[in-house]
Each structure stands twice: as structure tokens, then as C-alpha cells.
Enzyme design. Structure first.
Site, PDB file in Angstrom:
ATOM      1  N   ASP A 152      40.910 -57.027  77.365  1.00 52.51           N
ATOM      2  CA  ASP A 152      42.306 -57.306  77.024  1.00 52.51           C
ATOM      3  C   ASP A 152      42.285 -58.078  75.717  1.00 52.51           C
ATOM      4  O   ASP A 152      41.664 -59.136  75.641  1.00 52.51           O
ATOM      5  CB  ASP A 152      42.973 -58.163  78.111  1.00 52.51           C
ATOM      6  N   ASP A 212      50.623 -49.262  86.520  1.00 57.72           N
ATOM      7  CA  ASP A 212      50.501 -50.541  87.223  1.00 57.72           C
ATOM      8  C   ASP A 212      51.346 -50.435  88.480  1.00 57.72           C
ATOM      9  O   ASP A 212      52.560 -50.203  88.398  1.00 57.72           O
ATOM     10  CB  ASP A 212      51.018 -51.696  86.356  1.00 57.72           C
TER      11      ASP A 212
END
Lengths: 204, 253
Positions: free
Chosen positions: B11, B130
Site C-alpha cells: 500500500d 472489497d
């Protein structure tokens, strides 16, 4: 000088980067004249057979590739760059370069397609470029496979539900279905083998 | 035989690697190019950069980061985070990415999946989902904007639609499991794997090599993505892969 054939199909960058890591300089060959000057040729490829052949013809590169291979120059076809060396492809019904006898068809498997990911190269026939590659894993991204007419051309196999030809070789000409430029250490070693085979001065 | 893939996820924000818990509490984890190189040398099968810094400067930084990484790392690289346009996809692929991951923009405008697949091939298009379990049910709902906004979509149905529209892979993250290190959501993973033909990359919850083994066998995932288990140094990739191999899972050693 190693020529990387640029026919507007896919990203040459990753092959260029991998060669740079091996201290080899590649020139981008976009015209028949560029190819005529080369001492070794890498024919990369991502994309579909029909548009790729059209693009090669538009640039006059189809005849130049055939002529270069006829001279016996060290030549490495990668993925689509190997498939286009055969007579025709079921993908787009494209007529190809016909340097090697045989065709290109959809992989007749029940497994997931496209065949994406790491898979092993087996039954490797001795060739300087494929030395040390038996059992190594390489990165594949494809749906179509080559079907050589003569088994003597086959230089390696891979299994995805069914076995298929993942490497071919005939004298100075080598083709691989996988992407050595995306296959980590094993891929770099294969490219290094090719450089050595091509006797190209690796050092800058 | 096609091998199961292990994919470290980085990330990124402002050119650095960060990682949070439950999509929050970001902590600095280091230089992305150095981490990427290290993971590649350790035997990672692919790398994923998810940029959580969606500012214009952040985007330029990301493109530079991809270029630098592509010079040094010779395994497939997926890049995601805030991608909305085909032009952005082109820029990232030209910079050296092999695939892009799209999430919120795909929910908002599913045609983007098809446009990207037509222009660059399905193999370039990863649709990230997600998902969060609907309380007390075997059903998972899609969320966007880093897990904050409900999309009003069923995760399994959306995965099917993404495939139909040209996605080459699904990157499936369990919001419930993410950052907990308590294991992947095996039921969610299996529900999506069984619903689509394309490869599914499971994400969220890895804390131990056993978790990766479970999601690759019981979860039937094609690949396992993880971040903190690798970034923390708790379980280096060679150790994880040796464990998976010892469990009879085909991996690249």
C-alpha cells in the site's frame, strides 16, 4: 547489436529493462533496415494475432523477419512473437509468417483460460538457450498455443490440464510461450543464455 | 501444473509503503522500490502496488515509482488505487505495470472494465472487490472508498458481472478480516471462486503461513495476497513457500 522488433503490439519496455539488467543494449527495430543491421533479434509480443500481423505488414517487417531468420541469425520469439512464426493462427483466422510448419490453436483444456501464472517447463530438448531450464517455472499469459507439424521443432512442454508445446527451437531460432522478462531469475538466465548464444558483447 | 501464487501487497502513499488495520491507522513501512526488489529476490510471484493517495501529485509519484520498480523487478506488477480512465491505465502500463486493478471506478462505471479489456486485453484488467459480510448471513456486500461506502452490490454477483465485462482476475479483499491477522475469509473466497471462471486472488487477514495454506486449499483461491505478514518480517516468503510446499500445495520455490 540486439534488435527488439517494434510493431506496435505490446510493451517492449519490460524486455528492454531485463536486457539492461544483463548489461545488454537493445535497439528498437521498427523498419526492415533496422532489422537488416541486427546481429540478434528478439521478437516480443502481447496482444492478438490479427492486428499484430497487420501491423507487421504495414511496416514491411513481415518479409524482413522472414529474411532475417533465413540468414540463421540468433532469434528469440516470445509469446505472440513465437506464435506468429507458424503458418496461421485460429485467433482472428490470421495468416502468419510461416517460418515454421504448423499452426496456432486455442489450448484444448478444461482448466481456466487464459492460462495465467507460473508453470513449469519440462521435457526440454538440448539447446544452448534452454540450458538449465528443465523444471524451471516461468510466467505465462495466453489462450492460444503452437501446434508444430513436426515434433523435431518442439523444445519444451508445459501442462495446463493437457500438455502443450511451450518452447520451440530450430538452429538459431528459439521461441517460448512464456515471458522470460517477467519470470524472475529463471527468465533472466534464459535471456542471458540467449545473449551468450548470440555472442553479443554484454558489457557496455 | 499451474502454481499457486504468493503476492506481497504494498500500500503506497506519497511514494512510501504504508499499512493500516481495518483500512485505517496508517504506519510507514519503507521504500517501495527496495521492498519490491527484496520480495522479488525472496521468491514473490507477483507484486501489487495499491496507491491510497489519490491526489494528482500522488499519481505522478506513483507513475515514477512504477517506472523505477520496472527497471529492477522482473516479475508481474499490478498497480491500483483511484484509477478512473483508460488513459490512466495506458500511462501505468507504459510505465511498466503488467496489470491494473480498478475498484471504485468499476462500480461507478462498469464499462471501464470492458474499455480497458478491449484496449489492452483482459489479462491487464484486475477488478478489486472489497467485501463485508452482511451480519449473520452467508452473503457479502461490496464497499468502496477504502471500505467506507456501501455500493449496494452483492459481492458474488458483482464478481460475476466483472468477469462478464472483461475482467481477467478478481482481487477479493475481506474488510472483516483485513488487518486482523486472524486468517482469510474462507467462505467469502470460496463463494466467489465457485461463481467465476477467472483467477481469484484472496486478500485480507493473513497472519500465519497456515492462513495462506487454508485460503489456497479450502478457499480454492488461485493466489494469496498479503502485506503485514511480509512487511513485519514475521514470516519471510521463502519460509511461507516452504511451508505451503510441505502441505502439498504447488508453489514456485
Amino acid at each position: 547489436m540486439i534488435a527488439l522488433i517494434d510493431y506496435g503490439a505490446g510493451n517492449l519496455r519490460s524486455v528492454e529493462n531485463a536486457l539492461a539488467r544483463l548489461n545488454a543494449r537493445a535497439t528498437i527495430a521498427a523498419t526492415p533496415e533496422d532489422l537488416a543491421r541486427a546481429r540478434a533479434i528478439i521478437f516480443p509480443g502481447v496482444g492478438a494475432a490479427g492486428p499484430a500481423m497487420a501491423s507487421l505488414r504495414d511496416r514491411g517487417l513481415d518479409q524482413a523477419v522472414i529474411a532475417a531468420i533465413r540468414t540463421g541469425i540468433p532469434f528469440l520469439g516470445i509469446c505472440l512473437g513465437m506464435q506468429l512464426l507458424f503458418e496461421s493462427s485460429a485467433e482472428d483466422g490470421a495468416a502468419c509468417l510461416a517460418v515454421l510448419p504448423g499452426t496456432v490453436g486455442r489450448l484444448p483444456t478444461r482448466e481456466k483460460l487464459p492460462h495465467v501464472g507460473w508453470n513449469t517447463l519440462e521435457h526440454v530438448r538440448p539447446h544452448p538457450v534452454l540450458q538449465g531450464m528443465e523444471g524451471q517455472a516461468f510466467y505465462f499469459v495466453h489462450t492460444y498455443v503452437v501446434v508444430p507439424r513436426h515434433p523435431t521443432v518442439t523444445a519444451g512442454e508445459t501442462t495446463h490440464g493437457v500438455p502443450f508445446v511451450s518452447a520451440v527451437a530450430r538452429q538459431g531460432l528459439v521461441g517460448v510461450q512464456f515471458h522470460p522478462e517477467r519470470s524472475g531469475t529463471a527468465g533472466l538466465r534464459l535471456l542471458e543464455n540467449f545473449l551468450r548464444f548470440a555472442n553479443v558483447e554484454a558489457a557496455a | 501444473m499451474l502454481l499457486k501464487r504468493i503476492i506481497p501487497c504494498l500500500d503506497t502513499a506519497g511514494g512510501r509503503v504504508v499499512k493500516g488495520t481495518h483500512f485505517e491507522q496508517l504506519r510507514d513501512q519503507g521504500d517501495p522500490v527496495a521492498l519490491a526488489r527484496g520480495y522479488s529476490e525472496d521468491g514473490a510471484d507477483e507484486l501489487t502496488f495499491l496507491d491510497i493517495d489519490a491526489t494528482p501529485q500522488g499519481r505522478a509519484t506513483l507513475v515514477e515509482l512504477v517506472e523505477q520498480t520496472a527497471h529492477e523487478v522482473f516479475i508481474p506488477l499490478t498497480v491500483g488505487g483511484g484509477i478512473r480512465e483508460v488513459d490512466e491505465i495506458r500511462t501505468l502500463l507504459r510505465a511498466g505495470a503488467d496489470k491494473v486493478s480498478i475498484q471504485t471506478a468499476a462500480v461507478r462505471r462498469p464499462e471501464l472494465i470492458t474499455e480497458g479489456a478491449r484496449a489492452f486485453g483482459s489479462q491487464c484488467m484486475v477488478v478489486a472487490i472489497d467485501a463485508k459480510r452482511a451480519s449473520g448471513k452467508d452473503r457479502w456486500m461490496v464497499f468502496t472508498h477504502g471500505g467506507r461506502t456501501p455500493a449496494g452490490l452483492d459481492a458474488v454477483g458483482w464478481a460475476r458481472e466483472a468477469e462478464h465485462r472483461g475482467a481477467g482476475e478478481i482481487l477479493l479483499t475481506s474488510i472483516d478480516a483485513d488487518g486482523t491477522r486472524a486468517g482469510y475469509d474462507l467462505e467469502l473466497t470460496r463463494a466467489v471462486v465457485d461463481a467465476v471462471q477467472i483467477p481469484v486472488i484472496a486478500s485480507g487477514g493473513a497472519g500465519h503461513p497456515k492462513d495462506l495454506a487454508a485460503v489456497l486449499t479450502q478457499g480454492r483461491a488461485d493466489a494469496a495476497l498479503a502485506a503485514s505478514i511480509f512487511h513485519s518480517g514475521a514470516f519471510p516468503i521463502p519460509q511461507v513457500k516452504a511451508y505451503l510446499a510441505s502441505q502439498g500445495i504447488p508453489v514456485r520455490i
